[in-house]
Every structure is written in C-alpha cells, then in structure tokens.
Design a protein around this motif. Structure first.
Motif, PDB file in Angstrom:
ATOM      1  N   LYS A  45     -10.303  46.323 -38.763  1.00 53.84           N
ATOM      2  CA  LYS A  45      -9.538  46.836 -37.635  1.00 53.84           C
ATOM      3  C   LYS A  45      -9.416  48.348 -37.732  1.00 53.84           C
ATOM      4  N   THR A  46      -9.420  48.979 -36.580  1.00 56.40           N
ATOM      5  CA  THR A  46      -9.276  50.427 -36.533  1.00 56.40           C
ATOM      6  C   THR A  46      -7.956  50.757 -35.845  1.00 56.40           C
ATOM      7  N   GLN A  47      -7.704  52.018 -35.662  1.00 58.23           N
ATOM      8  CA  GLN A  47      -6.453  52.420 -35.039  1.00 58.23           C
ATOM      9  C   GLN A  47      -6.370  51.968 -33.584  1.00 58.23           C
ATOM     10  N   TYR A  48      -7.483  51.575 -33.008  1.00 56.88           N
ATOM     11  CA  TYR A  48      -7.480  51.166 -31.615  1.00 56.88           C
ATOM     12  C   TYR A  48      -7.246  49.676 -31.444  1.00 56.88           C
ATOM     13  N   ASP A  49      -7.378  48.885 -32.531  1.00 59.12           N
ATOM     14  CA  ASP A  49      -7.104  47.464 -32.473  1.00 59.12           C
ATOM     15  C   ASP A  49      -5.622  47.268 -32.748  1.00 59.12           C
ATOM     16  N   TYR A  50      -4.903  46.753 -31.765  1.00 61.19           N
ATOM     17  CA  TYR A  50      -3.466  46.651 -31.905  1.00 61.19           C
ATOM     18  C   TYR A  50      -2.985  45.459 -31.108  1.00 61.19           C
ATOM     19  N   GLU A  51      -2.259  44.581 -31.763  1.00 63.77           N
ATOM     20  CA  GLU A  51      -1.661  43.444 -31.076  1.00 63.77           C
ATOM     21  C   GLU A  51      -0.195  43.757 -30.860  1.00 63.77           C
ATOM     22  N   GLU A  52       0.230  43.721 -29.614  1.00 69.61           N
ATOM     23  CA  GLU A  52       1.615  44.042 -29.268  1.00 69.61           C
ATOM     24  C   GLU A  52       2.571  43.042 -29.927  1.00 69.61           C
ATOM     25  N   PRO A  53       3.726  43.523 -30.394  1.00 69.17           N
ATOM     26  CA  PRO A  53       4.690  42.628 -31.043  1.00 69.17           C
ATOM     27  C   PRO A  53       5.455  41.777 -30.039  1.00 69.17           C
ATOM     28  N   THR A  54       5.803  40.588 -30.459  1.00 68.54           N
ATOM     29  CA  THR A  54       6.720  39.756 -29.680  1.00 68.54           C
ATOM     30  C   THR A  54       8.118  40.346 -29.879  1.00 68.54           C
ATOM     31  N   PRO A  55       9.075  39.995 -29.036  1.00 66.57           N
ATOM     32  CA  PRO A  55      10.433  40.534 -29.223  1.00 66.57           C
ATOM     33  C   PRO A  55      11.018  40.208 -30.608  1.00 66.57           C
ATOM     34  N   GLU A  56      10.745  39.014 -31.120  1.00 64.19           N
ATOM     35  CA  GLU A  56      11.256  38.639 -32.432  1.00 64.19           C
ATOM     36  C   GLU A  56      10.624  39.494 -33.532  1.00 64.19           C
ATOM     37  N   LYS A  57       9.312  39.667 -33.444  1.00 67.83           N
ATOM     38  CA  LYS A  57       8.619  40.475 -34.440  1.00 67.83           C
ATOM     39  C   LYS A  57       9.061  41.938 -34.359  1.00 67.83           C
ATOM     40  N   LYS A  58       9.267  42.418 -33.147  1.00 71.83           N
ATOM     41  CA  LYS A  58       9.680  43.807 -32.971  1.00 71.83           C
ATOM     42  C   LYS A  58      11.026  44.056 -33.644  1.00 71.83           C
ATOM     43  N   GLU A  59      11.952  43.122 -33.489  1.00 74.49           N
ATOM     44  CA  GLU A  59      13.268  43.267 -34.107  1.00 74.49           C
ATOM     45  C   GLU A  59      13.164  43.232 -35.635  1.00 74.49           C
ATOM     46  N   ALA A  60      12.378  42.310 -36.166  1.00 75.25           N
ATOM     47  CA  ALA A  60      12.200  42.219 -37.618  1.00 75.25           C
ATOM     48  C   ALA A  60      11.532  43.472 -38.165  1.00 75.25           C
ATOM     49  N   TYR A  61      10.534  43.979 -37.464  1.00 77.49           N
ATOM     50  CA  TYR A  61       9.847  45.210 -37.863  1.00 77.49           C
ATOM     51  C   TYR A  61      10.821  46.383 -37.876  1.00 77.49           C
ATOM     52  N   GLU A  62      11.624  46.507 -36.832  1.00 76.75           N
ATOM     53  CA  GLU A  62      12.573  47.621 -36.757  1.00 76.75           C
ATOM     54  C   GLU A  62      13.609  47.552 -37.876  1.00 76.75           C
ATOM     55  N   ASN A  63      14.036  46.344 -38.241  1.00 75.79           N
ATOM     56  CA  ASN A  63      14.970  46.201 -39.367  1.00 75.79           C
ATOM     57  C   ASN A  63      14.333  46.674 -40.663  1.00 75.79           C
ATOM     58  N   THR A  64      13.077  46.319 -40.860  1.00 73.12           N
ATOM     59  CA  THR A  64      12.367  46.760 -42.062  1.00 73.12           C
ATOM     60  C   THR A  64      12.233  48.275 -42.077  1.00 73.12           C
ATOM     61  N   MET A  65      11.903  48.860 -40.947  1.00 74.79           N
ATOM     62  CA  MET A  65      11.748  50.313 -40.874  1.00 74.79           C
ATOM     63  C   MET A  65      13.069  51.033 -41.134  1.00 74.79           C
ATOM     64  N   ARG A  66      14.194  50.431 -40.703  1.00 77.82           N
ATOM     65  CA  ARG A  66      15.500  51.035 -41.000  1.00 77.82           C
ATOM     66  C   ARG A  66      15.755  51.063 -42.505  1.00 77.82           C
ATOM     67  N   LYS A  67      15.384  49.979 -43.190  1.00 77.42           N
ATOM     68  CA  LYS A  67      15.565  49.924 -44.643  1.00 77.42           C
ATOM     69  C   LYS A  67      14.716  50.988 -45.339  1.00 77.42           C
ATOM     70  N   ILE A  68      13.480  51.138 -44.882  1.00 75.48           N
ATOM     71  CA  ILE A  68      12.598  52.147 -45.473  1.00 75.48           C
ATOM     72  C   ILE A  68      13.161  53.540 -45.211  1.00 75.48           C
ATOM     73  N   ALA A  69      13.614  53.782 -43.997  1.00 74.15           N
ATOM     74  CA  ALA A  69      14.167  55.105 -43.647  1.00 74.15           C
ATOM     75  C   ALA A  69      15.408  55.419 -44.471  1.00 74.15           C
ATOM     76  N   SER A  70      16.221  54.417 -44.767  1.00 73.45           N
ATOM     77  CA  SER A  70      17.413  54.683 -45.578  1.00 73.45           C
ATOM     78  C   SER A  70      17.027  55.060 -47.004  1.00 73.45           C
TER      79      SER A  70
END
Length: 134
Positions: A45-70
C-alpha cells in the motif's frame, strides 16, 4: 557433545526432507483450463491507498492518538512535526490511521514519514511505539 548435537540435527533434516506422493505416477494429470491467474500479486500500500474509517474505528483511533499525544508532553527529546497546513494535517491523520488500522506496516509508516520529515525519525518511532499491537 557437539558431535551428538550435529547428528541429531542431521537426522532431523533427513526426516523433514521433501517427500512426494506417487499419485502423479499412477494417474496422469488432467490439464486444467483457467483464464484467471491462480495467484494474485499483492502490491504494498502507498500513501494513496486509504480505507475510510467507520465511526467506531474513528473514535477508537482518536482515543489512541490522544494517549500518544499525552506521552509527547512528557518526552523532552520529542520535536513536534510541522503540521501547519490543512494538507499536512490530513496527510498525517491518514498516515497514522492507516498504521493504527494495520493498512500499512510500521516500516511503511516510518518510510513514508521520513519522505516528508527526514530529520524526525525519533518522533516517527515514538508514534509507532505509542500504538499497541497484540
């Protein structure tokens, strides 16, 4: 001792050698007619191959990113990536999501990140370490 170990290894290789059934000697193979290739080659896969997140996945991803940012705030060696445009922010979000969703490997993530930010290997590795893979 070494000789005994070597003999054991050689015996194991002897027992694990290739064996062939004799079925192909008794019955001739019937030719198969296929128009489709039997194997599909999977391209990385390259930077152009991207599968859009479902709402559930998007929320889980954002929670993980908050932990990393902290965790970034506690690391004095971390130098922030310059994500000062919408295009850069979107690129980074898609790249980190693809890593989180396992659409790309850790090595692909770092390689794509280093293309834009060649002096930020530490930061990209920090982000990779922030994702927990089971």
């Amino acid at each position: 001792m070494k000789r005994h170990f070597l003999l054991t290894i050689l015996a194991a290789f002897g027992f694990s050698g290739c064996t062939s059934s004799i079925g192909h000697l008794i019955e001739p193979k019937k030719p198969t007619q296929t128009t489709q290739p039997t194997q599909q080659i999977q391209t990385p896969k390259t930077q152009y191959d991207y599968e859009e997140p479902t709402p559930e996945k998007k929320e889980a991803y954002e929670n993980t990113m908050r932990k990393i940012a902290s965790g970034i705030q506690d690391d004095p060696n971390y130098k922030r990536l310059s994500l000062n445009t919408n295009e850069k922010k979107e690129w980074f979000k898609k790249l980190t999501y693809r890593l989180w969703d396992r659409q790309i490997t850790r090595h692909q993530f770092i390689a794509e990140g280093l293309k834009r930010y060649p002096d930020h290997g530490y930061e990209l590795n920090f982000i990779v370490r922030g994702f927990t893979f089971e």
